[in-house]
Design an enzyme around this catalytic site. Structure first.
Site, short mmCIF file in Angstrom:
data_model
loop_
_atom_site.label_atom_id
_atom_site.label_comp_id
_atom_site.label_asym_id
_atom_site.label_seq_id
_atom_site.Cartn_x
_atom_site.Cartn_y
_atom_site.Cartn_z
N CYS A 215 0.80 -1.42 -0.09
CA CYS A 215 -0.02 -0.05 0.37
C CYS A 215 0.89 1.17 -0.29
O CYS A 215 2.39 0.97 0.16
CB CYS A 215 -0.72 -0.07 1.45
N ARG B 229 0.52 1.53 -6.30
CA ARG B 229 1.32 1.17 -5.23
C ARG B 229 0.42 0.02 -4.84
O ARG B 229 0.54 -1.24 -3.53
CB ARG B 229 1.89 1.56 -3.93
N GLU C 66 10.58 -13.35 -19.59
CA GLU C 66 10.24 -12.30 -19.33
C GLU C 66 8.81 -11.95 -19.81
O GLU C 66 7.67 -10.66 -19.67
CB GLU C 66 11.70 -11.14 -18.92
N HIS D 109 8.88 -32.71 -24.53
CA HIS D 109 9.04 -33.08 -23.03
C HIS D 109 7.63 -33.22 -22.65
O HIS D 109 7.89 -33.35 -21.10
CB HIS D 109 10.24 -32.43 -22.04
N TRP E 259 -3.62 -1.96 -1.37
CA TRP E 259 -3.94 -2.81 -1.80
C TRP E 259 -4.11 -4.48 -1.47
O TRP E 259 -3.67 -4.73 -0.65
CB TRP E 259 -2.38 -3.19 -2.55
N LYS F 136 2.55 -2.60 -7.14
CA LYS F 136 4.39 -2.59 -8.26
C LYS F 136 5.51 -2.97 -7.13
O LYS F 136 6.12 -3.74 -7.68
CB LYS F 136 4.73 -1.11 -8.52
N GLU G 251 0.74 -10.22 -17.20
CA GLU G 251 0.29 -8.68 -16.32
C GLU G 251 -0.54 -7.53 -17.06
O GLU G 251 -1.09 -7.32 -16.77
CB GLU G 251 1.51 -8.52 -15.66
N LYS H 31 5.32 -10.40 -19.25
CA LYS H 31 5.01 -9.34 -19.78
C LYS H 31 3.27 -9.00 -19.74
O LYS H 31 2.25 -8.68 -19.80
CB LYS H 31 5.79 -8.24 -20.48
N ASN I 102 1.53 0.27 6.08
CA ASN I 102 2.27 -0.22 4.90
C ASN I 102 2.46 -1.74 5.27
O ASN I 102 3.25 -1.62 6.54
CB ASN I 102 2.82 0.38 4.19
N GLY I 103 2.37 -3.17 5.32
CA GLY I 103 3.13 -4.13 5.36
C GLY I 103 1.78 -5.11 6.26
O GLY I 103 0.76 -4.84 6.07
#
Ligand code: F6R
Length: 588
Positions: free
Chosen positions: A2, A27, A465, A488, A74, A583, A472, A469, A100-101
């Site tokens: 947050c 955030r 990567e 395989h 968040w 983020k 998300e 992208k 936050n946490g």
């Protein structure tokens, strides 16, 4: 995950807090709220949704008061509801706080407090408000109260707290979550994030873990959890307000993708002495471990690949969330290289804490100035790429990669190494132009439920990567894989029309990767080739410039970022704020 902020000054707090919330929206963005004190009244406004929507409804900026706190959430503990949004308030409505946490022992504390206190939310945060109320009633003094409460709480937290009977003071507490003081002129800030107050001041004081700050309109006092007063100077941060605007771009993400031709150059500008010390450590013969999460982990994989293949130095790369087994192997003959944009990723910081007291040297690569990672490191290199606001890592990824190149080229004393590095910027500029030719491929991706990204060797992390992208930003299931692994198992999933993005530059991996593309095509896959050379197996060809083999990864990722961004736009997703993501992942 947050964003939290407090303001005290000569101005009305709420318009400033609103602007700060917008800056921090990356955030967390499922709900937001503010609390101010005005005329001996504690005023709280909060709601769910994006900040602009909430403000339209409840007019944050009309709230009066020259002291206030604010939060953008968040959700972790408790669903997205108004009750669960911050600020949280004590029963007597005298104390308000933002957090936050994560509080690990909140269930136990809630049980202890529930006989006397009325809980309105499902959050771990609310227990802090009640606990402060309980202890403040006994101690009548904010710092002593906050010290006691912080000792009772286990987990990671940064708090900003206001007390109705201390209208000229704002309090911050830091334990394993970022908290920074912004020193303005006749106004001060205390926030999780420099970006939140960068419009008002770029003079900051970094709090350390287990510290409490008392901030007034023109003073800052810092006391650690043992009660000792700490003197700490002001740092001037170079990030200008313009760095966090979108300029002419419609989103931060596309602005940041475009910035890459200059941000790689910034990343390459490292302090000579610091860089040489970093190299000296790397060549000291110690065991090398590299760690990161998400995109930063993909860089760790490339770093390991290049260290091994080019510099002939063996290293291990691991996901920070999987640190357990690797930390066992580390001792005072080890180097840990944590890589992180934010420098606040909880898993990464935890991985460092596990080994730091064993004498392991921490050589970090990070972006956020003053982050926890920067202060836990023995040696470090900064990405210098400015604030990255878009949730998806783009310019920080290529800045990390540029630093990896600089290290590797130096270690190998690569011929023309400097020239190659100088050329990165124009290589990137050239490849950014590709966006004009991606329309058809974006339509193919938009129609797909699953997309495969294939690459070998150093291109494998780029495949990972690229898939990340697309997931998300465009919300399309994607899998990045080592091309050789296809037969395989994964080949069984290929159907008529399944898109496969083949990362296939003209290097030693070319022939084998083409064979994999043919295997997929013969099962009906639509092949999208990323290469400097066309091949008949490609249904679509994304042409990249021919560069030195070692440079390809930084070139290949650009079209993949563009594909993810424009597919997100095609699907009407907001690429800056992907659903369910934040983020900085500051919780485990
Ligand atoms: C992906 C992304 C994340 C981050 C990860 C680590 O686009 O942004 O996967 O790479 O959360 O973050 P940092 O680098 O801040 O430690």
């Amino acid at each position: 995950m947050c964003g939290i902020i407090g303001y005290i000054g000569n101005n009305n707090a709420s318009p400033i807090l609103l602007q700060s919330l917008k800056r921090m929206e990356y955030r967390g963005y499922d709900s937001a709220g503010i609390a101010t004190i005005n005329d001996n009244e504690l005023i709280v406004r909060k709601d769910i949704g994006r900040i602009d929507q909430i403000n339209e409804k409840i007019k944050f900026d009309a709230v009066k008061g020259k002291i206030g706190i604010a939060h953008t959430r968040w959700a972790t503990h408790g669903t997205v509801t108004i009750e669960n949004s911050h600020p949280h308030v004590s029963c007597n409505e005298e104390i308000a706080l933002v957090h936050n946490g994560i509080i690990d022992n909140y269930m136990q504390l809630r049980e202890e407090l529930s006989t006397k206190h009325n809980f309105k939310s499902e959050t771990d945060t609310e227990i802090i408000a009640h606990l402060i109320e309980e202890e403040y009633a006994k101690r009548k003094e904010p710092i002593e109260t906050l010290k006691y409460v912080s000792d009772k709480l286990t987990g990671s937290f940064a708090l900003v707290v206001i007390f109705k009977d201390h209208v000229n003071e704002i309090y911050g507490v830091r334990k394993y979550a970022p908290l920074i003081i912004g020193k303005g002129k006749k106004e001060n800030f205390i926030a999780s994030d420099i970006v939140s107050f960068i419009d008002y001041t770029d003079n900051v004081i970094f709090l350390e873990d287990k510290e409490i700050a008392k901030v007034t309109i023109n003073s800052v006092k810092i006391i650690n959890f043992d009660g000792k007063e700490i003197r700490r100077g002001v740092t001037h941060v170079a990030w200008e307000a313009a760095d966090v605007s979108k300029e002419e771009f419609s989103h931060h993400t596309i602005k940041e993708i475009h910035e890459q031709n200059s941000t790689v150059n910034m990343a390459l500008k490292q302090d000579k002495v610091g860089f040489n010390n970093f190299i000296k450590e790397l060549t000291s013969g110690k065991n090398i471990f590299i760690t990161g999460s998400g995109s930063s982990y993909h860089i760790a994989l490339i770093f390991r690949n290049m260290l091994t293949r080019f510099a002939k130095i063996s290293a291990q790369a691991f996901l920070s969330s999987e640190a357990e087994e690797y930390s066992e192997l580390m001792d005072d003959n080890s180097i840990l290289i944590p890589i992180s944009q934010s420098g606040e990723t909880a898993d990464l910081l935890e991985a460092i804490r596990k080994v730091k007291n064993k004498g392991v040297k921490i050589l970090s690569i990070y972006n956020t100035v003053g982050s926890s990672l920067s202060r836990m490191s023995d040696l470090s290199m900064n990405l210098n790429c400015g604030p990255e606001i878009g949730v998806a890592a783009t310019k920080s990824f290529t800045a990390q990669l540029a630093i990896v190149y600089k290290i590797i080229f130096n270690l190998c004393q690569m011929e023309n190494g400097d020239k190659k590095l100088e050329g990165l910027s124009s290589n990137i500029k050239e490849v950014l132009d590709i966006k004009k030719s991606l329309h058809q491929i974006i339509e193919v991706l938009n129609e797909s439920n699953d997309v495969y990204f294939l690459g070998r060797s150093i291109h494998h992390p780029i495949a990972l990567e690229g898939a990340l992208k697309l997931k998300e930003l465009a919300y399309i299931h994607a899998e990045g894989m080592a091309a050789g692994e296809l037969k395989h198992g994964t080949l069984a999933l290929v159907e008529e029309g399944t898109p496969a993005i083949i990362i296939n530059p003209m290097d030693e991996t070319y022939r084998d990767t083409i064979s994999n593309a043919i295997e997929m095509k013969s099962r009906g896959a639509k092949i999208i080739g990323i290469s400097s050379t066309n091949n008949e197996v490609y249904d679509y060809w994304i042409k990249i410039p021919e560069v030195d083999n070692s440079i390809y990864p930084i070139i290949e990722i650009i079209p993949l970022q563009l594909l993810a961004y424009f597919t997100a736009i095609r699907r009407k997703n907001n690429p800056d704020y992907p659903r369910n993501l934040a983020k900085s992942v500051t919780v485990k």
